[in-house]
Design an enzyme around this catalytic site. Structure first.
Site, mmCIF file in Angstrom:
data_model
loop_
_atom_site.group_PDB
_atom_site.id
_atom_site.type_symbol
_atom_site.label_atom_id
_atom_site.label_comp_id
_atom_site.label_asym_id
_atom_site.label_seq_id
_atom_site.Cartn_x
_atom_site.Cartn_y
_atom_site.Cartn_z
ATOM 1 N N LYS A 242 -17.483 -0.757 6.435
ATOM 2 C CA LYS A 242 -17.988 -1.764 5.512
ATOM 3 C C LYS A 242 -19.513 -1.754 5.412
ATOM 4 C CE LYS A 242 -17.143 -6.571 4.269
ATOM 5 N NZ LYS A 242 -16.422 -7.810 4.618
ATOM 6 N N GLU B 94 0.806 -1.225 0.000
ATOM 7 C CA GLU B 94 0.000 0.000 0.000
ATOM 8 C C GLU B 94 0.836 1.270 0.000
ATOM 9 O OE1 GLU B 94 -0.536 -2.585 1.986
ATOM 10 O OE2 GLU B 94 -2.617 -3.242 1.707
ATOM 11 N N MET C 232 24.298 8.608 1.960
ATOM 12 C CA MET C 232 24.165 9.904 2.622
ATOM 13 C C MET C 232 24.502 9.795 4.103
ATOM 14 S SD MET C 232 23.725 13.036 2.229
ATOM 15 C CE MET C 232 22.749 13.713 0.901
ATOM 16 N N PHE D 11 -11.359 -7.174 14.313
ATOM 17 C CA PHE D 11 -10.295 -7.613 13.404
ATOM 18 C C PHE D 11 -9.978 -6.515 12.384
ATOM 19 C CE2 PHE D 11 -9.001 -9.844 9.429
ATOM 20 C CZ PHE D 11 -7.737 -10.210 9.869
ATOM 21 N N GLN D 12 -8.714 -6.199 12.252
ATOM 22 C CA GLN D 12 -8.224 -5.156 11.350
ATOM 23 C C GLN D 12 -8.870 -3.795 11.596
ATOM 24 O OE1 GLN D 12 -8.233 -6.781 7.305
ATOM 25 N NE2 GLN D 12 -6.179 -7.578 7.688
HETATM 26 C C1 LIG Z 1 12.469 5.626 5.189
HETATM 27 C C2 LIG Z 1 13.770 6.260 5.518
HETATM 28 N N1 LIG Z 1 14.628 5.659 6.372
HETATM 29 C C3 LIG Z 1 15.829 6.222 6.665
HETATM 30 C C4 LIG Z 1 16.178 7.420 6.105
HETATM 31 C C5 LIG Z 1 17.512 8.066 6.444
HETATM 32 N N2 LIG Z 1 18.350 8.124 5.249
HETATM 33 C C6 LIG Z 1 18.452 9.219 4.478
HETATM 34 S S1 LIG Z 1 19.397 8.990 3.126
HETATM 35 C C7 LIG Z 1 19.721 7.401 3.563
HETATM 36 C C8 LIG Z 1 20.602 6.531 2.705
HETATM 37 C C9 LIG Z 1 19.995 6.236 1.404
HETATM 38 O O1 LIG Z 1 20.766 5.223 0.807
HETATM 39 P P1 LIG Z 1 20.692 4.967 -0.751
HETATM 40 O O2 LIG Z 1 19.291 4.768 -1.173
HETATM 41 O O3 LIG Z 1 21.645 3.882 -1.097
HETATM 42 O O4 LIG Z 1 21.160 6.359 -1.358
HETATM 43 P P2 LIG Z 1 22.610 7.030 -1.400
HETATM 44 O O5 LIG Z 1 22.654 8.046 -0.320
HETATM 45 O O6 LIG Z 1 23.622 5.945 -1.210
HETATM 46 O O7 LIG Z 1 22.670 7.657 -2.744
HETATM 47 C C10 LIG Z 1 19.088 7.077 4.756
HETATM 48 C C11 LIG Z 1 19.196 5.780 5.431
HETATM 49 C C12 LIG Z 1 15.239 8.017 5.238
HETATM 50 N N3 LIG Z 1 15.456 9.216 4.681
HETATM 51 N N4 LIG Z 1 14.070 7.414 4.944
#
Ligand SMILES: Cc1ncc(C[n+]2csc(CCOP(=O)(O)OP(=O)(O)O)c2C)c(N)n1
Ligand SMILES: [Mg+2]
Lengths: 573, 175
Positions: free
Chosen positions: A161, A49, A477, A111-112
Site C-alpha cells: 500500500k 475474487e 462424475m 491485518f490482512q
Molecule cells: C473444486 C472442486 N471440488 C471437487 C472436485 C471433484 N469433482 C470432480 S467432478 C465433480 C462433480 C461435479 O458435479 P456437477 O457439477 O453436478 O457435474 P456432473 O458431473 O454432475 O455433470 C466433483 C465433485 C473438483 N473437480 N473441483
C-alpha cells in the site's frame, strides 16, 4: 511527470493495452482503485475474487489477450489462488495485481497480511513484490511479457500500500531486459527435416494436437499440414476447435473419455506427431502401455515438456505455428522427391472404428431427458462460432464429446486443474472479450452452486450469457466412479434437483430462468433463451441422473482396455 | 551418495526470494538435494548456487530444464563428479579431555585438520577436503564422541585438464 505508484500502475496497465479488468477492492489496494476512476480501463466488479480470476481466464481463452485481475491482500489474494493454479496448468496468460500491507508491516502478521508471493510462487510463471514505486512500469512491462511469450502462463504483481502511495518519476521502459528469459520459438532446421523424414516413412501416423496449438494460433497451419499429408488429427480436451470436427481427417478427442477411434488410433499408430500436447495422464492412460509401437515427434515451446513423460525420437523446441509452417515447406519438397506411403489402408481401419464404435446415447421421446441430447440441441440451435464454457464433471466430458467444434477458441474449459465452478465466470469473461459472439455456459448443478453468484455480476454489467445447467441432482462424475469402482456405494454425492430452486435463484440474480423437464421442451426453450440479449438466461435442464460418460478408460488402465459402456437400451442408457 | 549425484552450478540473479524459488521447485517436483551452497560471484548482480542433486530422484535433464524455466536463473552448468574438483569444509567438536587430547591432535595432523578451540573436556577441529575425506575423519572421530558437527556442503569447479573445459551448458533457454 510525477505520479503516485498507484497512478503509475494504472497507466502501465493502459500502456500494455488493457481494456478490461476484473476485480474487487479492499484496504491494501484502495490507492490503486482511486486512479481507476479516470482510467479508460473498464473494471468489472465481481462478487468473489475467484470469479475475477476465472473471468480473466475466460477472456484470455476467447481473445488470446492476457486477462487482467486486481484484488486486495490477504483473503482476496488467497481467493484468487485457484484461478492462478488453473491458469498455470492450462497455460493461460493472466496478469494478477494484488494489494499488500505496507512494506514496513510485512512480516509482522499485520491485518490482512499474507505471504502472497510465497503462496503463489508454485502456481505462477513468475511473480514480483514491488518495493519501490519507481520499478512499477518496468515490472508491469515484464509481467505482461512473461505472461504472453514462450509458454504462456499466469503472473502476479504484489503491490504494498505504501508503495502505491509514494511518488515516482514516470518513465516507460522501451524494452524488457530479462537475462534469464529467452524463449526459443524457431525450431531447429535439422530437427524439422528429421520430422519430415519420419512422417514420410510412417504407415499409421496420427497428429496429436494439444492446447499449445491454440496458444500458438496454429489452427490454419495445422490444417495445411493435415491436408497436405492426409494424416488424421486427434484434438485433446484443451485443443478442441483447433481442427474442425466436421473435417474428414478429424478424429475428435482422445483420452479417458475420448471416443474409441481417437483412443485406438493413438494406440495403433506407428508415428505420433505431438503438437503442443504434453502426454497428460488423462490422455495416455497407463504410460507404459500408451501407443506402444509409435515413434514420437514432439513439438513444444517448453523444452521441459520434451521427454518429461515419453522420450521423443525427434524433439523440436519451438512455437508450434512457426515450426509447422516450416515443416509444411520441408514436407512439400520431400513429397516432390519421393513417394510417401499410401495411407489408404490406415484410413480404412480408422473408418471401420468410426463406423463400429460411434459415440452413442438414446433419447426416447417420452423417456427421461438425456444430457447429451440437450448439448446437441444447443449446439444445433446456435451460431457455428458460439463460444461454450464448461464446468467440470460429466457435463464437461459430454460437452467435449457432443458439441461440434468447428472453430478455434470456441471451447473454454478447465482441463489441467479440473476446477468446479469455472464455467460461469469463464463464460462471463469470454463474453466480455467477444461481445459479438453468443456465449453459452454448460454447467453442472454442483459446479453452478460454486460460482453462481457471478451471475449477479453479469446482470449488473449487462453481460448476457446463457447458462444451461445439466441438473442431474448429483455430483455426477463422482457418482459415476462410485457406481463403477466402489460397488455402487454412494457416499456424499446427492444434491437434490429442487434445492436450490434454480429458476428462482436465477431470477433473484437478475436473470431469466427456465425449467425443462421433457425432451420436447428443449429446443423451444433454447430458442427463447437465444432471443434474450439484455440479461443472462439460466435453463435448468432436469436430466437423467443414471446417464454415465462413455467410453471410459479407468484411471491407471491401458488405453487398450477402454470400456464402451452398455448397449443402447441397457443399463439406463 | 557418490555415483548417482550430479553437481549443478547455477548462476542466478542476486535478488531476494531466488533461493526459495529454487528450493521450492525442488520440493514441489520431488527432486532431492544432497547439499546446496550459495555464494556471491565476481559480478554482484549474480550469485552462484552449487547444488548436489540426487540423480535417482529425477532424471537430471528434467531437473535442469525445470530449473531453467525460473526467470532469475541465468545459466546452468552441469559438472560430472569425475570432471570436478570438489571441496567441503567441516567443523567438529569432539569430547577430548586430558587423556584423549594428544590422540585427537595426532588424528587432526593426519587429516591436516586445524585445531580451532580447546576446552577442558572438548576440542573443536576444522577440516577441508574431499567429501569422502570428511566422511573418513568423521568415522575416526566417532570413538571420541562427537558433540557437534557441521559441514558446509560442497562447492565445485571444473578440473583443469588438457582438454577443453568440461563445464558445459546443459539446457537451452526455456519458455
Ligand atoms: C473444486 C472442486 N471440488 C471437487 C472436485 C471433484 N469433482 C470432480 S467432478 C465433480 C462433480 C461435479 O458435479 P456437477 O457439477 O453436478 O457435474 P456432473 O458431473 O454432475 O455433470 C466433483 C465433485 C473438483 N473437480 N473441483
Ligand atoms: Mg450434477
Amino acid at each position: 511527470m510525477k505520479l503516485t505508484g498507484a497512478q503509475a500502475l494504472i497507466k502501465s496497465l493502459e500502456m500494455e493495452g488493457t481494456e478490461v479488468m476484473f476485480g474487487l477492492p479492499g484496504g491494501a489496494i484502495l490507492p490503486v482503485y482511486d486512479p481507476l476512476i479516470e482510467s479508460s480501463i473498464r473494471h468489472i466488479l465481481v462478487r468473489h475474487e475467484q470469479g475475477a480470476g476465472h473471468m480473466a481466464e475466460g477472456y484470455a481463452h476467447a481473445t488470446g489477450r492476457p486477462g487482467v485481475a486486481m484484488v486486495t491482500s490477504g483473503p482476496a489474494a488467497t481467493n484468487i489462488v485457484t484461478p492462478l493454479c488453473d491458469a498455470y496448468l492450462d497455460s493461460v496468460p493472466l496478469v494478477v495485481i494484488t494489494g499488500q500491507v505496507p512494506l514496513k508491516s510485512i512480516g509482522t502478521d499485520a491485518f490482512q497480511e499474507c505471504d502472497t508471493v510465497g503462496i503463489t510462487m508454485p502456481v505462477t510463471k513468475h511473480n514480483w513484490l514491488v518495493t519501490d514505486p519507481q520499478d512499477i512500469p518496468r515490472i508491469v512491462r515484464e509481467a505482461f511479457h512473461v505472461a504472453m511469450t514462450g509458454r504462456p502462463g499466469p503472473v502476479l504483481v504484489d503491490v504494498p500500500k505504501d508503495v502505491a502511495n509514494q511518488i515516482m518519476d514516470w518513465e516507460w521502459p522501451d524494452s524488457v531486459d530479462l537475462p534469464g528469459y529467452k524463449p526459443n520459438v524457431k525450431g531447429h532446421p535439422k530437427q524439422i527435416k528429421d520430422a519430415a523424414r519420419l512422417m514420410g516413412e510412417a504407415k499409421r501416423p496420427v497428429i496429436y494436437a494439444g492446447g499449445g496449438m491454440l496458444k500458438a494460433r496454429a489452427a490454419e497451419a495445422l490444417r495445411e499440414l493435415a491436408e497436405l499429408t492426409g494424416i488424421p488429427v486427434v484434438t485433446t480436451l484443451m485443443a478442441r476447435g483447433v481442427f474442425p470436427d466436421r473435417h474428414e481427417l478429424a478424429l475428435g478427442m482422445p483420452g479417458m473419455h475420448g471416443n474409441y477411434t481417437a483412443i485406438t488410433a493413438l494406440q495403433r499408430a506407428d508415428l505420433l506427431i505431438a503438437l503442443g500436447s504434453r502426454f497428460d495422464d488423462r490422455v495416455t492412460g497407463k504410460v507404459d502401455a500408451f501407443a506402444p509401437d509409435a515413434k514420437i515427434i514432439h513439438v513444444d515451446i517448453d523444452p521441459a515438456e520434451l521427454g518429461k513423460v515419453r522420450r521423443p525420437d525427434v524433439p523440436i523446441v519451438g512455437d508450434c505455428r512457426n515450426v509447422i509452417e516450416r515443416l509444411v515447406k520441408v514436407v512439400e519438397t520431400d513429397r516432390a522427391k519421393r513417394e510417401w506411403p499410401d495411407l489408404t489402408p490406415w484410413m480404412a481401419q480408422v473408418r471401420g472404428w468410426q463406423r463400429d464404435f460411434p459415440l452413442q446415447y438414446e433419447q426416447l421421446e417420452d423417456g427421461p431427458l438425456k444430457p447429451q441430447f440437450c448439448i446437441e440441441a444447443i449446439c444445433d440451435h446456435t451460431p457455428a462460432d458460439t463460444i461454450v464454457a464448461a464446468g467440470v464433471g460429466q457435463h464437461q466430458m459430454w460437452t467435449s464429446q457432443h458439441w461440434r467444434f468447428d472453430h478455434p477458441y470456441t471451447f473454454v474449459n478447465s482441463g489441467g486443474l479440473g476446477t468446479m465452478g469455472f464455467s460461469i465466470p469463464a463464460a462471463i469473461g469470454a463474453k466480455v472479450g467477444r461481445p459479438e459472439r453468443m456465449v453459452w455456459s454448460i454447467d453442472g448443478d454442483g459446479c453452478f452452486q460454486m460460482t453462481a453468484q457471478e451471475l449477479v455480476t453479469a446482470s449488473s454489467e449487462r453481460i448476457p450469457i446463457k447458462v444451461g445447467i445439466l441438473n442431474n441432482a448429483y455430483l455426477g462424475m463422482v457418482r459415476q466412479w462410485q457406481e463403477l469402482f466402489y460397488e455402487e456405494r454412494y457416499s456424499e454425492v446427492y444434491l437434490s434437483p429442487d434445492l436450490p430452486d434454480y429458476v428462482k435463484w436465477a431470477e433473484a440474480m437478475g436473470c431469466v430462468g427456465f425449467r425443462v423437464d421433457s425432451p420436447d421442451e428443449v429446443v423451444p426453450t433454447i430458442e427463447k433463451a437465444n432471443e434474450i440479449d439484455d440479461r443472462p438466461v439460466v435453463i435448468d435442464f432436469r436430466t437423467d441422473y443414471r446417464e454415465k460418460v462413455y467410453p471410459m478408460v479407468p484411471a491407471g488402465a491401458s488405453n487398450d482396455d477402454v470400456i464402451l459402456g452398455p448397449e443402447i437400451g441397457e443399463g439406463g442408457r | 551418495m557418490n555415483g548417482q549425484h550430479h553437481i549443478l552450478s547455477v548462476l542466478v540473479e542476486n535478488k531476494f526470494g531466488v533461493l526459495s524459488r529454487v528450493a521450492g521447485l525442488f520440493a514441489r517436483r520431488g527432486y532431492n538435494i544432497f547439499s546446496l551452497a550459495v555464494s556471491p560471484t565476481e559480478d554482484d548482480r549474480y550469485s552462484r548456487m552449487t547444488i548436489l542433486v540426487d540423480g535417482e530422484s529425477a532424471p537430471i535433464e528434467q531437473v535442469t530444464k525445470q530449473l531453467n524455466k525460473l526467470i532469475p536463473v541465468i545459466k546452468i552448468s552441469e559438472l560430472a563428479a569425475e570432471d570436478a574438483v570438489e571441496r567441503e569444509l567441516m567443523l567438529v567438536t569432539i569430547k577430548a579431555g586430558q587423556d584423549a587430547r594428544s590422540q585427537a591432535t595426532e588424528l587432526a595432523a593426519i587429516f591436516e585438520a586445524k585445531i580451532l578451540d580447546v576446552g577442558y573436556e572438548a576440542m573443536t577441529l576444522m577440516v577441508a577436503g574431499q567429501p569422502d575425506k570428511l566422511d573418513a575423519m568423521t568415522d575416526l572421530l566417532q570413538p571420541f564422541g562427537i558433540v557437534e558437527l557441521q559441514r558446509t556442503g560442497r562447492i565445485a569447479l571444473p578440473k583443469l585438464s588438457r582438454q577443453p573445459s568440461k563445464l558445459r551448458v546443459v539446457a537451452p533457454r526455456s519458455a
